[in-house]
Write an enzyme that holds these catalytic residues in place. Structure first.
Site, PDB file in Angstrom:
ATOM      1  N   HIS A 189       0.838  -1.183   0.000  1.00  0.00           N
ATOM      2  CA  HIS A 189       0.000   0.000   0.000  1.00  0.00           C
ATOM      3  C   HIS A 189       0.880   1.242   0.000  1.00  0.00           C
ATOM      4  O   HIS A 189       2.034   1.187   0.407  1.00  0.00           O
ATOM      5  CB  HIS A 189      -0.906   0.015   1.239  1.00  0.00           C
ATOM      6  CG  HIS A 189      -2.049  -0.936   1.127  1.00  0.00           C
ATOM      7  ND1 HIS A 189      -3.200  -0.617   0.451  1.00  0.00           N
ATOM      8  CD2 HIS A 189      -2.216  -2.192   1.587  1.00  0.00           C
ATOM      9  CE1 HIS A 189      -4.040  -1.648   0.521  1.00  0.00           C
ATOM     10  NE2 HIS A 189      -3.463  -2.613   1.199  1.00  0.00           N
ATOM     11  N   LYS A 216     -12.595   5.033   8.256  1.00  0.00           N
ATOM     12  CA  LYS A 216     -12.805   6.264   7.487  1.00  0.00           C
ATOM     13  C   LYS A 216     -14.300   6.595   7.382  1.00  0.00           C
ATOM     14  O   LYS A 216     -14.710   7.762   7.388  1.00  0.00           O
ATOM     15  CB  LYS A 216     -12.211   6.087   6.093  1.00  0.00           C
ATOM     16  CG  LYS A 216     -12.431   7.258   5.140  1.00  0.00           C
ATOM     17  CD  LYS A 216     -11.594   7.070   3.891  1.00  0.00           C
ATOM     18  CE  LYS A 216     -12.044   7.995   2.798  1.00  0.00           C
ATOM     19  NZ  LYS A 216     -13.243   7.504   2.096  1.00  0.00           N
TER      20      LYS A 216
END
Length: 881
Positions: free
Chosen positions: A148, A555
């Site tokens: 990532h 999130k």
């Protein structure tokens, strides 16, 4: 004893070693900088550190001096300052790592049991009369390395870091004399000079293959040999004989298509080749070492007919083998056999005409077992060859299985393109009916290439089917279905895989958002009731892997709401699987930052709901956590030991009963914190403007730290951002907002005594508060406030006042619940370690604010040094995304 009674680490006192190493490295670097940049530069750098420290101490006059100096530094002069600060910071991290290694060795030398070790676990299990053998026999722990955009460190820089760490280790040897010490210090200055002259920034964005190679390096350098060392420690500490390898590895690099336009059939095929080549090269090297060791004479060991016939057959099969030209080969049968093994591995790696290689790793194992049977010594049998056999069992010829991953939306598109009626199906029941019939009948649908991501997915599945024949089913074991919302998403993946002939793939639904987590049990219930899917599970030994995502749920709903949603989902999924007679394996998609499930793995595993571990766990290792845990062999062994220990304790010891009042309070906390978090992040129309100015999110997209785009296409606002750059940006400005915002309001409105009771008696809540505390300590409002000067006046103070109030609220409540005067007072060693970095992180943060101002005013020449501050802060903060 319950899991809550497992002792937590005792506070460790700071040793002279950390201070000595820090001073040594800093002094060595100053010497390098004086040579490379001049004494004036080195002196100015030291002034900058001292002034930043004065600012942190509250000296208002120092603020003016620092701001005046930074605003006057020319663009062409600022990058060397950033480089030097970043290098100091990374050296501070290396000194901390060496101190951890030193502490581990001290425990070993004194015989004192280290906390969270296998030795301590053995003592705890013995006190609780736990039968260790069956517990060890059921252990299945898999770490999955991902790529990532959080790891900002280049491979070349990592090489220099490891060289510095190795030199520190050698300098720590009390046996070295003055001349040897002088030579090592000269070598240290040489490495630091090379590091200084190395580009910290990637000039081009890394390709997928670069990320594959980077992860493979950790297998080559550390993991391949660390794993058998840990397995040996399990047997020694627990007094058991392992019947299975316990550990395994996976990877997403090369197979993770979700939102990644550069990943497809070609990258998967190349990644599989790289994995196989690396594994075979490692085995050839280890077999060659073993052959040099195994000089057994035929006069000293029994020579069976089986071994004689095997050697004769090898000679016929492998006429070009170098071992045939050895004059002593007839008198050293085991060395000769290993010579043939080495040659067969070479043929497997690079085929030579008609000479055979190994069909699979099990064929290699059979040859090694034949050697093992002739050793005539327990000491030798339990030594190097045993470790090699473990390596065969854990890594095979695939090294780490590559999962493929794609979003549910792409699966729907691909299925609609080739399964008649699916695209026009009215509702979920009709979609399930079509897929159930197609699975049961073996219908292939239309032979059609839909193009785009859907077409590439079909090609990837064809590649998976071919790879099962070429490399074995373990090479690509799983299909992770991102953003799973409906049972039809999993059935579609199952049908597409069946259609391609990739029948060995196990389906792994990934539930990421809060709503998906809440619906997960209902989704799985429908799958368990679908006969074709049940047949798929039977082919997988009745094993169902379910992945729970920490990133997007955090999130989407904030830290507290996400954590509770994950807990509930896991608890219900485990109970449901037991009722259905399915073996559930939970796959934890944890990141490095607290808001993405980061933090101490040991405590996180012990805090899992009752009945959700049962000896098996799958965990992602993302971004910078890979290098943080696996850059050193001893630290890698320590990390693996902690994970294994936690899984054993979580499986063997019960959690205290969860009272109804605790659940009710967590429901209230979850809802209130989510309301507060979403009210700011999603509902305030000015938040996106504030975020874009207050954090370097736009600038992150220009940093070449990962091959994946930072945003999802076709989505607007905060929703478009991937969870990782979202967290990364808040780490850069030192606020870490996603890790704590909303928690203060929610906690303060609750019953304090109830919350204290929950903290004392519920491992889950204790872990939640502990992670909050860590995030709050790492947050620095004093530094973050400097970024406020970049924000438009009409919104700056409104948002800032709210952030400060929420931060103060959560800090006050956490301290009250835990009965501490300051954050992390109960863990002073950790407190000191985190504070140890501040003198080098702070100058970078102050420089970043100034450079953001320059870049946003149109001064393009400031962009390169700005990106250097981002990589420097990321290296220092470590759990950036």
């Amino acid at each position: 004893m319950t899991r809550l009674d497992v002792p937590s680490p005792s506070p460790a006192t700071a040793t002279d070693g950390l201070a000595h190493d820090t001073e040594l490295l800093s002094a060595s670097l100053i010497g390098v900088l004086e040579e490379q940049m001049g004494r004036v530069f080195a002196s100015r750098l030291q002034w900058l550190f001292k002034t930043a420290a004065s600012v942190r101490a509250g000296d208002e006059t120092a603020v003016g001096r620092l701001v005046s100096y930074l605003s006057g530094v020319p663009d062409e002069s600022v990058e060397p300052i950033i480089r030097a600060c970043s290098l100091e910071l990374q050296l501070a991290n290396i000194a901390e790592e060496r101190e951890r290694v030193r502490r581990r060795r001290q425990y070993d030398a004194t015989g004192e049991v280290q906390r969270e070790s296998l030795a301590e676990t053995a003592e705890i299990l013995e006190r609780n009369n736990v039968d260790v053998a069956p517990l060890a026999a059921q252990l299945q722990i898999e770490h999955v390395l991902t790529a990532h955009p959080t790891e900002a460190t280049r491979r070349s820089v990592l090489d220099h870091q490891w060289d510095v760490a190795a030199l520190l280790d050698r300098l720590d040897d009390p046996r070295i004399g003055h001349s040897r010490r002088r030579a090592l210090l000269e070598e240290l200055r040489e490495v630091l000079t090379l590091w200084w002259q190395t580009d910290e920034l990637r000039r081009i964005r890394p390709r997928v293959e670069d990320e594959v190679r980077r992860n493979l390096f950790f297998f080559e350098a550390v993991l391949f040999d660390a794993v058998p060392a840990v397995l040996a420690e399990i047997e020694h500490a627990l007094d058991v004989r392992l019947v299975q390898p316990v550990l395994s590895y996976g990877s997403w690099t090369g197979g993770d298509m979700d939102g990644h336009p550069e990943v497809g059939a070609d990258t998967l095929a190349r990644a599989l080749q790289l994995h196989r080549r690396t594994a075979l090269t490692l085995f050839r090297d280890r077999v060659d070492r073993l052959a040099r060791m195994f000089s057994h004479s035929s006069l000293r060991i029994p020579l069976s007919q089986e071994l004689t016939e095997s050697l004769d057959q090898d000679a016929l099969d492998l006429p070009s083998a170098a071992v045939l030209r050895r004059p002593h080969r007839e008198w050293e049968p085991l060395r000769t056999k290993l010579g043939f093994v080495h040659h067969r591995l070479g043929n497997t790696l690079t085929p030579r005409g008609r000479e055979p290689g190994y069909a699979d790793a099990q064929a290699l194992r059979r040859d090694l077992e034949l050697v093992l049977a002739h050793l005539n010594s327990r000491h030798v049998a339990l030594g190097t060859i045993r470790r090699l056999l473990w390596q065969v069992d854990v890594f095979g010829f695939h090294l780490a299985g590559i999962d493929i991953r794609q979003g549910a939306g792409v699966l729907r598109e691909a299925t609609a393109a080739i399964l008649p009626g699916y695209g026009d199906a009215d509702g979920e029941p009709r979609r399930q009916a079509l897929l159930t019939e197609a699975l049961a009948s073996g219908r292939r649908g239309i032979e059609h290439d839909p193009g785009g991501e859907a077409g590439e997915l079909l090609r990837v599945l064809d590649t998976v089917a071919l790879s099962a024949d070429a490399y074995g089913p373990q090479a690509v074991p799983a299909f992770v279905i991102s953003m799973t919302e409906h049972p039809s998403d999993v059935l579609a993946a199952t049908w597409l895989a069946q259609r391609a002939g990739a029948t060995s793939l196990r389906m792994v639904p990934l539930f990421e958002t809060r709503s998906a987590l809440e619906q997960a049990p209902a989704t799985m219930a429908e799958l368990y009731a679908c006969e074709p899917y049940v047949a798929h599970l039977r082919a997988q030994a009745n094993r169902q892997t379910v992945m729970v995502g920490y990133s997007d749920s955090g999130k989407d709903t904030g830290y507290v709401g996400s954590t509770w949603a994950l807990y509930n989902a896991q608890e219900q999924l485990a109970a449901q699987a037991t009722e259905a007679g399915v073996v559930l394996e939970l796959f934890h998609g944890r990141g490095g930052s607290p808001s993405r499930g980061g933090g101490r793995t040991y405590r996180a595993i012990l805090a899992q709901p009752e009945g959700t571990v049962n000896g098996r766990i799958r965990i992602t290792e993302q971004g910078e956590t890979v290098s943080a845990r696996y850059a050193d062999a001893e630290l890698a062994e320590r990390s693996l030991e902690q994970t294994i220990s936690a899984v054993m304790l979580a499986s063997a010891l019960p959690n205290p009963p969860v009272r109804d009042e605790w659940r009710a309070e967590m429901e209230r906390l979850s809802e209130r914190s989510r309301e507060r978090y979403r009210g700011l992040v999603y509902d305030d129309p000015e938040f996106l403007r504030f975020f874009g100015q207050f954090a370097p999110i736009a600038e992150l997209s220009q940093l070449n730290i990962g091959s994946r785009p930072p945003s999802r296409k076709g989505v607007a606002g905060v929703e478009s951002l991937r969870a990782i750059p979202w967290v990364f940006a808040w780490t850069q400005n030192r606020l870490l907002l996603p890790s704590w915002y909303g928690a203060g309001t929610a906690l303060a409105a609750g019953d304090l005594e109830l919350q204290r009771e929950m903290w004392r008696n519920w491992p889950f809540f204790r872990g939640l508060i502990g992670t909050l505390e860590m995030a709050l300590f790492k947050s620095d409002l004093g530094v973050a406030e400097r970024y406020l000067s970049l924000v438009d006046d009409d919104i700056a103070q409104r948002f800032w006042a709210d952030l400060v109030a929420e931060y103060d609220s959560v800090v006050e409540r956490v301290l009250t619940i835990t009965n501490q005067g300051q954050l992390l007072d109960d863990t002073p060693a950790l407190q000191r370690r985190l504070e140890h970095r501040n003198p080098w992180i702070d100058p970078l943060s102050h420089l970043q604010v100034e450079l953001l101002r320059r870049v946003r005013s149109g001064r393009e020449e400031a962009r390169s040094p700005l990106l250097a501050t981002i990589t420097g802060i990321a290296a220092g903060m470590r759990n950036t995304g």
